[in-house]
Design an enzyme around this catalytic site. Structure first.
Site, mmCIF file in Angstrom:
data_model
loop_
_atom_site.group_PDB
_atom_site.id
_atom_site.type_symbol
_atom_site.label_atom_id
_atom_site.label_comp_id
_atom_site.label_asym_id
_atom_site.label_seq_id
_atom_site.Cartn_x
_atom_site.Cartn_y
_atom_site.Cartn_z
ATOM 1 N N ASP A 257 0.860 -1.166 0.000
ATOM 2 C CA ASP A 257 0.000 0.000 0.000
ATOM 3 C C ASP A 257 0.910 1.233 0.000
ATOM 4 O OD1 ASP A 257 -3.030 0.601 1.270
ATOM 5 O OD2 ASP A 257 -1.487 2.102 1.668
ATOM 6 N N LEU A 258 0.551 2.227 -0.796
ATOM 7 C CA LEU A 258 1.395 3.423 -0.846
ATOM 8 C C LEU A 258 0.951 4.405 0.237
ATOM 9 C CD1 LEU A 258 1.574 4.126 -4.687
ATOM 10 C CD2 LEU A 258 2.861 2.509 -3.320
ATOM 11 N N ASP A 300 -4.457 2.650 -4.346
ATOM 12 C CA ASP A 300 -2.994 2.533 -4.281
ATOM 13 C C ASP A 300 -2.591 1.228 -3.601
ATOM 14 O OD1 ASP A 300 -3.846 3.078 -1.766
ATOM 15 O OD2 ASP A 300 -2.572 4.818 -1.430
#
Ligand code: C2E
Ligand code: CA
Ligand code: CA
Length: 652
Positions: A257-258, A300
């Site tokens: 996950d960003l 994301d």
């Protein structure tokens, strides 16, 4: 007429039609040869006695041999042929058909004078049948059909016309009139054939288009359009396939996950956000290699199925490399941006899993990294397994529990720092489950949100809060926590308003506490619901301020009545300068905006004094009182009032 003349020409520039025409011809022409041979031999046999041998035998046998050759040739042609070759062969066919017609016609007329009246009748029959056979068998090649018809009929008409026999003359005249309708039949059949070929072609094209569309659809169904990676559906399908294929070797998966992606989108726009996602996809694919699968699960969030031959250490290293790859700057048109990555990994032991199990575990590990407010790699552990199992048990119990009986509220006094008097309470849910005993709200509220039980739970708790308000002294307010789901749900909020009206409680004594997460999921609905509640006289407090997004625009746009400074800052206030600064900033912010602030988690006199000095008006925490059952909470307020009155009279 013009159409008819046009159909006589071979359509050289229409390759599809030429091949269709040739194929249709190749199935008809052999029949024509068979008919010709049979008819010619029938005529030859009856003339063997009356006509010279060369005419009654050699010529028809010779012509029949030619016909058999041609028949064999046609039988072996016509399957796969180019348009160009079809064009050439059909030109040859037209010439060939004319030559054969002239040959057979000439032969029949030559025989005519050797026969008696019956035999002459047979010649007439032969010419007519040959003409009609040509028409039907050459209909796909109109020029050949017309020429052969004209040749055979003209031969017949010419011969009979000058025979001197009135029966033959009459036959010739009627034969003459037959040509026109036959030409018409040829024309209309050919036009139909043209239409049929066009339709078949259109159908083929449509089918090809539909197949293309299907291909695109199935690609879209399994691929993320932006990055070209496999999508969520494909990720789960691959997991299921692997689980089925190697049940003893469950796949190793990671969820990445960003962190900090949303600000990139907000500040630089979606185009920049898209560039970051595409580049991330490229970096991940390069690192994971051919044997693994990188998917974009949405937003994301990326899912990775690692090659199952990798060791735990190798996976940990790859996880770190993936997070490091995310930390490298991203070039966008406005410069470069940086984001961070966190990764949750499940390296499963042998056992039975579903795709959802694996995803949930990796996602849980990811959540653990994030809740530590760090970025990095975390493996799903035995400890996590314990928490998850508990979570599942709670979720199950939530479906079975008798909430009306098992749920109750405790009341934590909210104190005015200056006077030491209680101004109200925060109602805090308690669940004494029949099976598990007391369960913390921090465990069951999120579980209730996940399982959509929250709406029912909120109504049950709020009914209890309203009953309490009827007992609580009128000058005291009650704060009630609403979950993110409640505030984004018109139905629950309308139900709460209706309950207030029915209870006859003054809405101004009620305050709803909401967290910023509620605003993130569906800002517009939250905005509408908040406005409606405020219009009814209820005040709204923003809970846990400082832990979430702490967006000034939220405070500004939604017009909160109060900010609650999160206990994480207040509790460490005297030990951590950063916490003190944040608390002071929030207190100042509230003063400047003219809204009240409440500090929660006040655990000592020092902190209470410090807050007072900062201008914070209200506080709650163990220093004053823990959350208490209603009677004790009311007693506590009375004792505070008495103490304050005593202090006042002393100072007076
Ligand atoms: P919250 O709204 O931030 O509630 C404050 C929490 O801090 C309460 O925990 C309270 O017992 C605790 N607390 C109060 N003073 C102190 C202190 O001095 N030190 C420490 N360490 N803690 C203190 P609790 O009761 O366990 O509730 C936890 C969370 O559960 C609440 O956080 C709230 O988010 C949620 N919650 C509780 N009741 C409800 C409810 O009725 N509905 C909803 N939707 N959520 C609820
Ligand atoms: Ca609260
Ligand atoms: Ca709080």
């Amino acid at each position: 007429m013009r159409n008819f003349l046009a159909s006589l020409r071979l359509q050289k520039d229409n390759p599809t039609f030429l091949t269709a025409q040739f194929q249709a011809l190749s199935s008809q022409i052999p029949i024509l040869y068979v008919l010709l041979i049979i008819n010619a031999l029938a005529v030859a046999i009856t003339h063997l006695q009356s006509a010279p041998l060369w005419l009654s035998c050699y010529i028809p046998v010779g012509l029949s041999i030619v016909c058999i050759f041609r028949l064999c040739w046609w039988e072996t042609r016509g399957k796969d042929i180019t348009a160009e070759r079809a064009y050439r062969l059909m030109k040859v066919t037209i010439a060939g058909a004319c030559i054969l017609c002239v040959a057979f016609g000439g032969w029949a007329i030559a025989l005519y004078r050797y026969g008696d009246a019956y035999q002459q009748g047979q010649i007439a029959y032969f010419l007519v049948v040959t003409g009609i056979s040509c028409i039907f068998c050459l209909m796909h090649l109109p020029l050949a059909a017309v020429l052969t018809t004209v040749i055979t009929f003209s031969a017949m008409v010419a011969t009979f016309m000058f025979s001197g026999n009135p029966v033959f003359v009459a036959t010739a005249v009627s034969g003459l009139f037959l040509i026109l309708p036959f030409l018409r039949v040829i024309d209309s059949y050919f036009q139909n054939f043209v239409g049929l070929v066009r339709l078949t072609e259109e159908l083929k094209q449509k089918r090809a288009e539909a197949e293309d569309l299907n291909l695109v659809n199935s690609r879209n169904a399994l691929h993320d359009q932006l990055t070209g990676l496999a999508n969520r559906r494909s990720f789960f399908l691959s997991l299921e396939q692997r689980l089925q294929k190697h049940p003893s070797r469950p796949p190793i998966i990671g969820i990445l996950d960003l962190d900090g992606f949303k600000p990139v989108n907000d500040v630089f726009g979606h185009a920049a956000g898209d560039l970051v996602l595409k580049e991330t996809a490229r970096r991940f694919t390069a690192l994971v290699g051919e044997e693994g699968i990188v998917s974009r699960l949405g937003g994301d969030e990326f899912g990775i199925i690692f090659p199952c031959s990798m060791t735990r250490q190798a996976i940990a290293d790859l996880g770190q490399a993936l997070c490091a790859a995310v930390r490298d700057p991203y070039e966008i048109p406005d410069g470069s941006v940086r984001v961070f990555g966190s990764c949750g990994i499940v390296y499963p032991d042998a056992g039975e899993y579903t795709a959802e199990d694996l995803y949930e575990k990796a996602d849980f590990a990811l959540y653990q990294v994030k809740s530590k407010r760090s970025s990095g790699v975390e493996f799903f552990s035995a400890e996590h397994e314990k928490i998850l199992t508990q979570r599942h048990l709670i979720e199950l119990e939530l479906q079975a529990g008798d909430f009306a009986r098992e749920l109750k509220l405790d009341y934590q006094p909210i104190v005015e720092l200056k006077s030491g008097r209680v101004v109200g309470y925060e109602a805090l849910a308690r669940w004494d489950s029949a099976r598990f005993g007391r369960i913390s709200p921090e465990a069951f509220i999120p579980a209730a949100e996940r399982t959509a039980v929250i709406g029912r739970m909120t109504r049950i708790l709020f009914a209890k809060a309203l009953e309490a308000l009827a007992i609580i002294p009128r000058h005291l307010k009650l704060s009630f926590n609403l979950s993110a789901r409640d505030i984004c749900d018109h139905e629950t909020s309308m139900a709460l308003l209706a309950m207030i009206t029915r209870s006859g409680i003054d809405p101004r004594r009620i305050e709803f506490e909401i967290t910023e997460t509620a605003l993130l999921s569906d800002f517009d609905t939250a905005d509408e619901v908040i406005s409606m509640l405020r219009a009814a006289g209820i005040s709204i407090a923003l809970d846990d301020f400082g832990t979430g997004y702490s967006s000034l625009s939220h405070i500004h746009r939604l017009g909160f009545d109060k900010l609650k400074i999160d206990k994480a800052f207040v509790m460490n206030f005297d030990r951590d300068a950063r916490c003190m600064n944040i608390t002071r900033s929030v207190a100042n912010l509230c003063q400047n905006l003219g809204i009240a602030s409440v500090a929660e988690g006040v655990e000592s006199e020092t902190i209470a004094e410090g807050l007072k000095a900062m201008g914070v008006r209200l506080a709650q925490g163990y220093h004053f009182s823990r959350p208490l059952p209603l009677e004790l909470a009311i007693d506590y307020a009375a004792r505070c009032d008495a103490a304050a009155a005593a202090r006042n009279s002393l100072s007076a």
